[in-house]
Design a protein around this motif. Structure first.
Motif, PDB file in Angstrom:
ATOM      1  N   THR A  58       5.631   3.530 -11.365  1.00  0.00           N
ATOM      2  CA  THR A  58       6.373   2.268 -11.444  1.00  0.00           C
ATOM      3  C   THR A  58       6.695   1.765 -10.044  1.00  0.00           C
ATOM      4  O   THR A  58       6.497   0.588  -9.722  1.00  0.00           O
ATOM      5  N   GLU A  59       7.200   2.653  -9.198  1.00  0.00           N
ATOM      6  CA  GLU A  59       7.518   2.258  -7.818  1.00  0.00           C
ATOM      7  C   GLU A  59       6.265   1.813  -7.074  1.00  0.00           C
ATOM      8  O   GLU A  59       6.299   0.853  -6.292  1.00  0.00           O
ATOM      9  N   ALA A  60       5.157   2.493  -7.321  1.00  0.00           N
ATOM     10  CA  ALA A  60       3.905   2.124  -6.656  1.00  0.00           C
ATOM     11  C   ALA A  60       3.420   0.749  -7.101  1.00  0.00           C
ATOM     12  O   ALA A  60       2.885  -0.025  -6.294  1.00  0.00           O
ATOM     13  N   ILE A  61       3.608   0.419  -8.374  1.00  0.00           N
ATOM     14  CA  ILE A  61       3.212  -0.898  -8.888  1.00  0.00           C
ATOM     15  C   ILE A  61       3.977  -2.002  -8.166  1.00  0.00           C
ATOM     16  O   ILE A  61       3.399  -2.992  -7.706  1.00  0.00           O
ATOM     17  N   LEU A  62       5.291  -1.829  -8.049  1.00  0.00           N
ATOM     18  CA  LEU A  62       6.106  -2.833  -7.370  1.00  0.00           C
ATOM     19  C   LEU A  62       5.678  -2.982  -5.909  1.00  0.00           C
ATOM     20  O   LEU A  62       5.569  -4.096  -5.386  1.00  0.00           O
ATOM     21  N   GLU A  63       5.415  -1.846  -5.261  1.00  0.00           N
ATOM     22  CA  GLU A  63       4.994  -1.866  -3.855  1.00  0.00           C
ATOM     23  C   GLU A  63       3.655  -2.582  -3.697  1.00  0.00           C
ATOM     24  O   GLU A  63       3.477  -3.410  -2.789  1.00  0.00           O
ATOM     25  N   ASP A  64       2.699  -2.268  -4.570  1.00  0.00           N
ATOM     26  CA  ASP A  64       1.371  -2.882  -4.471  1.00  0.00           C
ATOM     27  C   ASP A  64       1.430  -4.392  -4.705  1.00  0.00           C
ATOM     28  O   ASP A  64       0.746  -5.160  -4.018  1.00  0.00           O
TER      29      ASP A  64
END
Length: 285
Positions: A58-64
């Motif tokens: 989830t955190e990676a999705i927001l970052e990307d």
């Protein structure tokens, strides 16, 4: 959707891995559509399946998405935080006797299907053969009272009798399409490990958030038939749809997490710029 309704789109990934170019294409399509129309672009994290979803993704999705240059309106809706909403929908369907408990294991279902001379198939594979639909009411009550694990299935024939006319939806490139939700059979809407299904949650959230245009891959085109049925049963508004082709690799295979498609994180670490990724995903600045 009416012609005067403000455009509201959404991107709704599941945090089961890192985003790849196919996700970037889908996100950009929804984001640009909303921004060019002066509408709203929403972000939703579909993490109901706790057996596969991970907070770090989830955190990676927001970052990307931020790295790509995308922004969204309002807070991110994380489905796992709103189980009470989906339980209310299930309760409403149960009150109308449109759901029934299914105690079958996957093995029992597979054996029943194998023993059938001509098991009907739908978009997701062989249809449920109706084993628990034939159980006596007393046995069902006793097994529920004992706390036996079970899924909740939509009683498709009863659900279809609730319709007052033809069921259709509007697709941006295909026009008006007739629906055939019966092709899914008595689909599961909840089970022990996934207490509310994708079909139920996505349809609920699109209605709750006022989404007027659902943009998604054409692999989900058949699912729209079932989603339209749920919308009618729950008296939710009908959005428009835009099912787009999926990006493919050089061999013609659709990009997917399962097949190890290069992730946005991989590309970023190799020095690819956001503008280059947008171009690879089919969008030029």
């Amino acid at each position: 959707m009416t012609a005067t309704a403000p455009l509201v789109t959404r991107f709704a990934p599941s945090p089961t891995g890192f985003l790849h170019l196919g996700h970037a294409h889908a996100a950009l399509l929804a984001w640009r559509g909303a921004r060019e129309a002066g509408g709203r672009f929403l972000l939703r994290i579909e993490d109901i399946d706790s057996t596969r979803c991970r907070p770090e993704f989830t955190e990676a999705i927001l970052e990307d998405l931020r790295w790509l240059g995308l922004d969204w309106d309002g807070p991110v809706r994380v489905q796992s935080r709103h189980m009470a909403h989906y339980q209310q929908t299930l309760a409403a369907l149960r009150q109308r006797d449109l759901l029934y408990p299914c105690f079958c294991t996957r093995g029992e279902i597979a054996r029943e299907i194998a023993a059938s001379a001509s098991a009907p198939h739908g978009p997701d594979g062989p249809l449920y053969p109706g084993i628990c639909l034939r159980l006596p009411a007393g046995e069902v009550e006793a097994r529920l009272a004992e706390g036996e694990p079970h899924a909740l299935r939509l009683h498709m024939s009863r659900a279809l009798r609730c319709l007052e006319g033809p069921l259709t939806f509007e697709d941006a490139t295909r026009g008006r399409i007739a629906c055939d939700p019966a092709q899914f059979g008595d689909v599961v809407l909840a089970r022990k490990e996934v207490p509310a299904s994708y079909h139920l949650c996505v349809t609920h959230d699109d209605a709750r958030d006022g989404v007027t245009l659902v943009t998604r891959g054409d692999d989900l085109l058949p699912a729209t038939d079932l989603h339209r049925l749920l919308q009618v049963l729950m008296r939710w508004p009908e959005p428009d749809y835009a099912h787009h082709p999926l990006l493919a690799d050089a061999a013609g295979r659709r990009l997917s997490k399962r097949d190890g498609a290069p992730t946005l994180r991989d590309l970023r670490e190799k020095g690819t710029t956001p503008a280059e990724v947008r171009s690879l995903a089919g969008w030029s600045d």
